[in-house]
Design a protein around this motif. Structure first.
Motif, short mmCIF file in Angstrom:
data_model
loop_
_atom_site.label_atom_id
_atom_site.label_comp_id
_atom_site.label_asym_id
_atom_site.label_seq_id
_atom_site.Cartn_x
_atom_site.Cartn_y
_atom_site.Cartn_z
N ALA A 146 111.58 -1.10 -34.94
CA ALA A 146 112.26 -0.93 -36.23
C ALA A 146 113.72 -1.34 -36.18
N TRP A 147 114.35 -1.28 -34.99
CA TRP A 147 115.79 -1.60 -34.97
C TRP A 147 116.16 -2.60 -33.87
N VAL A 148 115.64 -2.43 -32.64
CA VAL A 148 116.06 -3.31 -31.55
C VAL A 148 115.63 -4.74 -31.81
N VAL A 149 114.35 -4.96 -32.16
CA VAL A 149 113.86 -6.32 -32.39
C VAL A 149 114.57 -6.99 -33.57
N PRO A 150 114.71 -6.31 -34.72
CA PRO A 150 115.47 -6.96 -35.81
C PRO A 150 116.92 -7.24 -35.44
N THR A 151 117.56 -6.34 -34.73
CA THR A 151 118.96 -6.55 -34.36
C THR A 151 119.10 -7.77 -33.47
N LEU A 152 118.27 -7.88 -32.45
CA LEU A 152 118.34 -9.04 -31.58
C LEU A 152 117.91 -10.30 -32.28
N GLY A 153 116.97 -10.21 -33.22
CA GLY A 153 116.48 -11.40 -33.92
C GLY A 153 117.52 -12.01 -34.83
N ARG A 154 118.35 -11.21 -35.51
CA ARG A 154 119.30 -11.77 -36.45
C ARG A 154 120.60 -12.22 -35.79
N THR A 155 120.79 -11.86 -34.52
CA THR A 155 122.04 -12.24 -33.86
C THR A 155 121.82 -13.22 -32.71
N ILE A 156 120.73 -13.09 -31.99
CA ILE A 156 120.50 -13.96 -30.84
C ILE A 156 119.34 -14.91 -31.09
N GLY A 157 118.35 -14.47 -31.83
CA GLY A 157 117.19 -15.30 -32.08
C GLY A 157 115.93 -14.55 -31.72
N PRO A 158 114.82 -14.79 -32.42
CA PRO A 158 113.58 -14.05 -32.15
C PRO A 158 112.96 -14.47 -30.82
N SER A 159 112.24 -13.50 -30.24
CA SER A 159 111.52 -13.76 -28.99
C SER A 159 110.23 -12.95 -29.04
#
Length: 682
Positions: A359-372
């Motif tokens: 709910a938070w870690v994946v969206p946070t990393l996706g919008r700043t570093i890129g999805p994985s």
């Protein structure tokens, strides 16, 4: 432990191994039970003692010693037939052996029975049949017969010989103890069985109203408790002169295995003393946590004829432990809830972590570093693997060994008596170790080979576990993390659980830590205000998972080190305790002024007792032996209910991937010591 240089005095004191632990007076002294360092026991009720058998009159004072008598008793203690024969010919009355006494008033038959010199004892009885029941004239052991001395020493062959010679099993000394009471005090199961077969009564009381069952429970000899109840027909709820049952006595002294044995024999767990204090509460007020755990285990297994186990006194005063007892009676998939707080807590943390991650870690990393996509899949897979392997370790079988029956117990005792009936060998005029006839009985009834709670053969490396009240094959340890014992059937699942959990911890900590760094360094103030609640929860979970990961890493490292040496955790702890005991012995001798000479006489503390005979020579071979290990003897015992399939297993069993035969609830106090209730520690 205190050593007494005078064996007759040690007999009179009734010391188990020479010591009662420093908190109890010698049996036979005033107010034995309930003694607590001179303080009256508030939980013991006074009352009239039951009528005891009439006591024998005092024996006459022994005559003064002569040189011939001194030489004669020295020959008896030497166990040499040749020396004994020569010394007996020098006596003034060679045909009246029962009238020859040493300076303390004991006869030669007393010493031969105590030392286990069966050949000399037989010669004494042949020369003077009256010696079989001649009482001692000692002030400390007045009225004690040779049969009582054989019972104290645990000399099975001497006991059988005296019974065949017509010894009276009902004779009592000046304190009202018969041979059965003496055997119960010292926990000699085979001798008890022989006495019961010879007509001894398990219901006899001494001068203070105590039965042999009270003594066995008070001393913590759970094997003697089992023999008296299941084979002797002793009533488990009989009360002594102060209104105390054997279960109350065992609870008072903190003997958990004796408590389980009495409960198994039908003792009432709600049988209170005269003040209304229940056995479980009495154990709790004395700080005996293992006894409390034994009561909770018994209740959680649904035993006791359906009678609920009361948690405390009827007035609801402090120390009742009602909620703990109630929790102990609830089970989840067969496991008591009181064992699962850590397990359930880990499930809650794991569920919260997955919610935070997706709910938070994946969206946070996706919008700043890129999805994985790979990282979320790895986190999900390792988390599911951790949950699955953990559930298998907790709710799957740990390696329960089959239980026996009273018939199994009786058959083993009959084999012990048959082995002790072998006449002692004589070589060159001397007895070739008259104690050798008792060795097979000692081996058959050793708690390292036979469990008196399960009444079944105990294979190498097994141990009785408190949480299940069953013997576990290749017992490793009790683990609160999984809420149960770790044994042959779930040890490898525990390692898989540790590996999956460690991988999940690393993946979560790295991802959550990176997300926290992104919000703190890269994100704007607005972003931090929006994510404030998530950040706080994620920070707490990241810290918690870091601690869990460090714990799991240490556990895996310890297990790898032990597996590489072909040791279980239980064996490693026992070896460490042996080293500490040796070091303490050295320190005590030096502290008492023994100096370097006394310290040199003790084995060096860095030497690991006993030797690890199961080390196959290399870590690779030890690891392969662990991975390919069988079920620890479970199959062999299940296909041989009598337990005979494993009777021949010795130290060589571990060479094929088995391991150490524990001598552990086995040494120290009676049959318990280190093999008592399993400690709650990983």
């Amino acid at each position: 432990m205190r050593e007494d240089p005078d064996p007759p005095r040690q007999l009179a004191d009734g010391l188990v191994g020479g010591d009662l632990g420093g908190s109890s007076p010698p049996p036979g002294s005033g107010n034995n039970f309930g003694y607590n360092g001179g303080v009256t026991n508030p939980h013991s009720a006074t009352g009239p003692a039951p009528l005891a058998a009439p006591l024998p009159p005092p024996a006459p004072a022994p005559p003064p010693l002569t040189d011939a008598v001194t030489v004669f008793f020295a020959a008896v203690r030497s166990r040499s037939v040749r020396t004994f024969s020569a010394a007996a010919l020098r006596l003034p009355t060679t045909r009246l052996i029962s009238g020859v006494r040493d300076g303390a008033g004991h006869t030669a038959a007393h010493w031969a029975a105590l030392d286990g010199s069966s050949m000399l004892l037989e010669l004494l009885l042949l020369s003077d049949p009256a010696a079989v029941d001649t009482p001692s004239a000692s002030t400390a052991q007045g009225g004690q017969t040779p049969l009582m001395w054989a019972a104290v020493g645990g000399r099975l062959q001497a006991t059988l010989l005296l019974l065949r010679g017509g010894a009276s099993v009902g004779a009592r000394d000046e304190r009202g103890y018969d041979a059965t009471a003496h055997a119960a005090q010292y926990g000699h199961v085979a001798v008890l069985y022989a006495l019961l077969g010879g007509g001894a009564s398990p219901a006899g009381v001494d001068a203070d109203g105590h039965t042999p069952l009270h003594w066995a429970a008070y001393m913590g000899h759970h094997g003697a408790v089992t023999a008296l109840c299941l084979l002797g027909g002793a009533l488990p709820d009989v009360r002594d002169g102060r209104g105390m049952t054997p279960l109350l006595r065992a609870s008072e002294r903190g003997h958990a295995l004796a408590v389980l044995a009495l409960l198994g024999a039908g003792a009432d767990p709600n049988g209170a003393n005269a003040e209304g204090v229940l056995p479980r509460v009495l154990a709790a007020t004395r700080g005996h946590e293992r006894v409390v755990m034994a009561f909770d285990t018994w209740a959680s297994l649904g035993r006791g004829g359906g009678a609920p186990l009361a948690g405390g006194r009827g007035d609801g005063t402090a120390g009742t432990g009602g909620w703990a007892s109630t929790l102990g009676q609830r089970r989840l998939a067969g496991v008591p809830l009181r064992q699962l707080p850590v397990v359930i807590g880990y499930w809650v943390v794991l569920a919260a972590s997955l919610v935070i991650y997706f709910a938070w870690v994946v969206p946070t990393l996706g919008r700043t570093i890129g999805p994985s996509a790979l990282h979320p899949v790895a986190v999900l897979v390792t988390s599911v693997a951790s949950l699955a392997t953990g559930a298998r370790t907790t709710f799957g079988e740990a390696g329960l060994l089959p239980q026996g029956t009273p018939t199994t117990f009786r058959r083993r005792l009959e084999r012990a008596l048959a082995a002790a009936s072998t006449p002692p060998a004589v070589r060159g005029g001397d007895t070739a170790d008259s104690l050798a006839a008792d060795a097979p009985a000692t081996t058959l009834l050793s708690p390292s080979r036979f469990c008196y709670t399960c009444l079944a053969t105990r294979p190498p490396r097994s141990k009785h576990d408190a949480s299940t009240d069953r013997c576990i094959a290749r017992y490793d340890h009790y683990c609160p993390w999984v809420g149960g014992p770790v044994g042959a059937a779930n040890h490898r699942w525990l390692l898989a659980f540790g590996v999956a959990t460690f991988a999940a911890e690393v993946l979560f900590v790295t991802a959550a830590g990176k997300a926290l760094w992104v919000v703190h360094v890269v994100g704007s103030g607005g972003a931090r205000s929006v994510d404030g609640g998530w950040v706080a929860v994620a920070a707490v979970l990241t810290t918690l998972h870091t601690l869990i990961g460090a714990f799991v890493a240490g556990l895996l490292a310890t297990q790898a080190q032990l597996i590489g040496r072909n040791l279980t955790t239980n064996e490693a702890v026992a070896r460490g305790a042996g080293r500490l005991a040796t070091a303490a012995l050295v320190a005590s001798r030096v502290g008492r002024g023994g100096g370097a000479a006394a310290a040199a006489a003790v084995p060096p503390p860095d030497r690991e007792p006993p030797t690890n005979v199961y080390d196959l020579g290399s870590r690779r071979r030890n690891c392969l032996a662990f991975w390919r290990a069988d079920d620890g003897g479970v199959t062999a015992l299940r296909t041989s209910p009598s337990g005979s399939a494993l009777d021949g297993l010795g130290s060589s069993a571990g060479r094929t991937g088995g391991a150490v035969v524990l001598s552990g609830m086995d040494g120290g106090r009676g049959e318990e010591g280190t093999d008592e209730i399993t400690p709650l520690a990983t």
